[in-house]
Scaffold this motif. Sequence first.
Motif, PDB file in Angstrom:
ATOM      1  N   ALA A 177       6.295   5.465  11.123  1.00 61.21           N
ATOM      2  CA  ALA A 177       6.480   4.728  10.560  1.00 61.21           C
ATOM      3  C   ALA A 177       8.138   4.879   9.620  1.00 61.21           C
ATOM      4  O   ALA A 177       8.388   4.087   8.882  1.00 61.21           O
ATOM      5  CB  ALA A 177       5.522   5.664   9.182  1.00 61.21           C
ATOM      6  N   LEU A 525      -0.344  -0.092  10.061  1.00 64.02           N
ATOM      7  CA  LEU A 525       1.300  -0.024   9.774  1.00 64.02           C
ATOM      8  C   LEU A 525       1.127  -2.106   9.030  1.00 64.02           C
ATOM      9  O   LEU A 525       1.178  -1.950   7.516  1.00 64.02           O
ATOM     10  CB  LEU A 525       2.224  -0.087   9.781  1.00 64.02           C
ATOM     11  CG  LEU A 525       2.357   1.575  10.229  1.00 64.02           C
ATOM     12  CD1 LEU A 525       4.064   2.054  10.858  1.00 64.02           C
ATOM     13  CD2 LEU A 525       3.083   2.212   8.762  1.00 64.02           C
ATOM     14  N   GLU A 535       0.511   1.775   3.005  1.00 65.33           N
ATOM     15  CA  GLU A 535       0.135   2.535   3.836  1.00 65.33           C
ATOM     16  C   GLU A 535       0.054   3.861   4.749  1.00 65.33           C
ATOM     17  O   GLU A 535      -0.666   4.130   5.797  1.00 65.33           O
ATOM     18  CB  GLU A 535       1.926   2.177   4.873  1.00 65.33           C
ATOM     19  CG  GLU A 535       2.785   3.068   4.931  1.00 65.33           C
ATOM     20  CD  GLU A 535       3.815   3.420   4.077  1.00 65.33           C
ATOM     21  OE1 GLU A 535       3.921   4.118   3.441  1.00 65.33           O
ATOM     22  OE2 GLU A 535       3.372   2.299   2.744  1.00 65.33           O
ATOM     23  N   LEU A 539      -1.502   5.462   7.938  1.00 69.39           N
ATOM     24  CA  LEU A 539      -0.764   6.344   8.393  1.00 69.39           C
ATOM     25  C   LEU A 539      -1.173   8.036   8.765  1.00 69.39           C
ATOM     26  O   LEU A 539      -2.398   8.436   9.750  1.00 69.39           O
ATOM     27  CB  LEU A 539       0.322   7.266   8.164  1.00 69.39           C
ATOM     28  CG  LEU A 539       1.535   5.575   7.876  1.00 69.39           C
ATOM     29  CD1 LEU A 539       2.809   6.220   7.678  1.00 69.39           C
ATOM     30  CD2 LEU A 539       2.121   6.056   9.253  1.00 69.39           C
TER      31      LEU A 539
END
Length: 598
Positions: A177, A525, A535, A539
């Motif tokens: 990420a 994502l 997001e 995640l």
Amino acid sequence: MPPWTDLTAWLPADLPFYLTLAIIAIGIFLFVKEYFTIDVTAILIMTLFIVTGVLAPEEGFKGFTNSATITVACMFVLSFGLFRTGVLDPLIRVLIRLGRWHFLAALVALMLFAATLSAFINDTAVVALLMPAALRLAERTGVAPGKLLMPLSFAALLGGVCTLIGTSTNILVSGIAEEQGFEPLGMFEFAPAAIWLTLAGVAYMLTLGLWILPKRDTEKKAKITTFVAMMRYDKGATDIGKPLATSQLRKEYDAEVRWLRNGRTTERIVPEDGHLIQEGDELLVVIERERLRELRRTKGIRLLTEEGSPAAPGELRLYEVVVPKGSRLAGKQIGSWQFLRDLHHGVIGIRRSHENHEEDPSDVPLAEGDILLLASRQQAIYNLMQEDAVTVIDEYEIKGIDLRKALTAALVLVGVIGAASAGLAPIVLSAIVGVLALLLTRVITPEEAYAAVEWKVIFLLAGVLSMGAALQKTGGDQMIANGLFHMLGDGSPLLALSIVFGITFLATNVMSNNATAALMTPIALQLSTAMGVSERPFLVGVMFAASLAFMTPMSYQTNSMIYVPGNYRFNDYLKVGTPLNLIIWAVAMVVIPMYFPF
């Protein structure tokens, strides 16, 4: 730059995407079929991306310098430092004492202890630490090991998702990420949601799960608890001058004497009950494992194969090990100098192919499958395990604590967690500083630090990161995410999260958790971006689903570790793990949006 490093410059525009999908498909197939170890498969995938020109060499090798890979390596060393000092040993003693009082109380304590430890220490290391204690607990309470080991593994997995450093998967997802321009996950950011999942999982395992768990406990366990040992009566032994029938050896330790010889002769006799024991008598005995451990500490009795190099008090532990197939120890005599050099001490007892032999253990060449009860330094056993020379079945006699080192190791780990949690430093930096602190204070040596790292995991991480990089470079993550978005139509973000969660945990049950996370994180994502929502829930959903896989023994390393000691079958994981996975899925769909709004 050589032309082969940038084949995408002259390939059709969409061909790199299809090459990426093909390579990923090959990787998934190899992960599932296990033709190679998972680290070899991961490196093969990375190499294919480079050779085909999908990734340039510097892009393919970037996984080795990724902050997630470095952090995981450091956490292996920090965990080893904590175990090495014995700081957790008193807690294990309490656990065993609790088991003597009530099995269910001990099971609750075992699961909560494992879950708590796994939040801060690698979950694989936690199961490795607690499995011997669980096996001893099963033996002393008369409960089948299968009733303890699967709850232990599942609790470690549940606890591991409570913090960023609990498992390598969490670190990997956060690292991907961050590389794609999103905020990395905080140390305790997802702990509230994860605690709900942990409580739900523990509650299931203590109720329905405990009822479903297999009750089988084959007779094999009873048969392998006796060992052959060679002992000698020295001056001061209480049995000297006593008939064998009334000796402590027979009455208290219930040992069977196969033959006897006086230390001054090689002649063997089978003693009658009225034989008077003399100083210097050497006896080949068959004795139960726990009683052999007690006999070893009896005044005036020496075990003749325990003749290795001297060791300071507290340095030795007792191990029960098996000589695996292909071990370089096979064929060596127990009494040989080479064997004692490898072991750093000596053998207490031996069992061969579930049968007791009648030869002096010192003269017996080892064979594959032999089970040994031996005394050794921890590092010596660790070195033999690294070479696949022995496999540890159980470990006994917890050593004393080095208070200075134990306090230092604990403070360093607290400092690493505290610095990362407070935002004073990224987790990768605080972890590196923590490892340096352990080295500079001599809590561990550089050799121990290198040995503590599970290099297979490091190469796995470095390799599978190339999948996400290739998907991102070719636009594959966006294309797949857009496909999911159009399939959902006007579906809610919760439905999208549920689908991502379901795909992830199903994939994790048949392939590596880290490979699944590396594959699904970029897609999640892009899906959140396409839907115009945060997001964060996606995640966290990928992270939870990739770690909480209970349906197969190969879904996670800890599930594989308990397979043989727990006497499990493949269907046991399906029967116990499938309801748990469905419960976790349902609870996650409630708690993730609660703490991470779309």
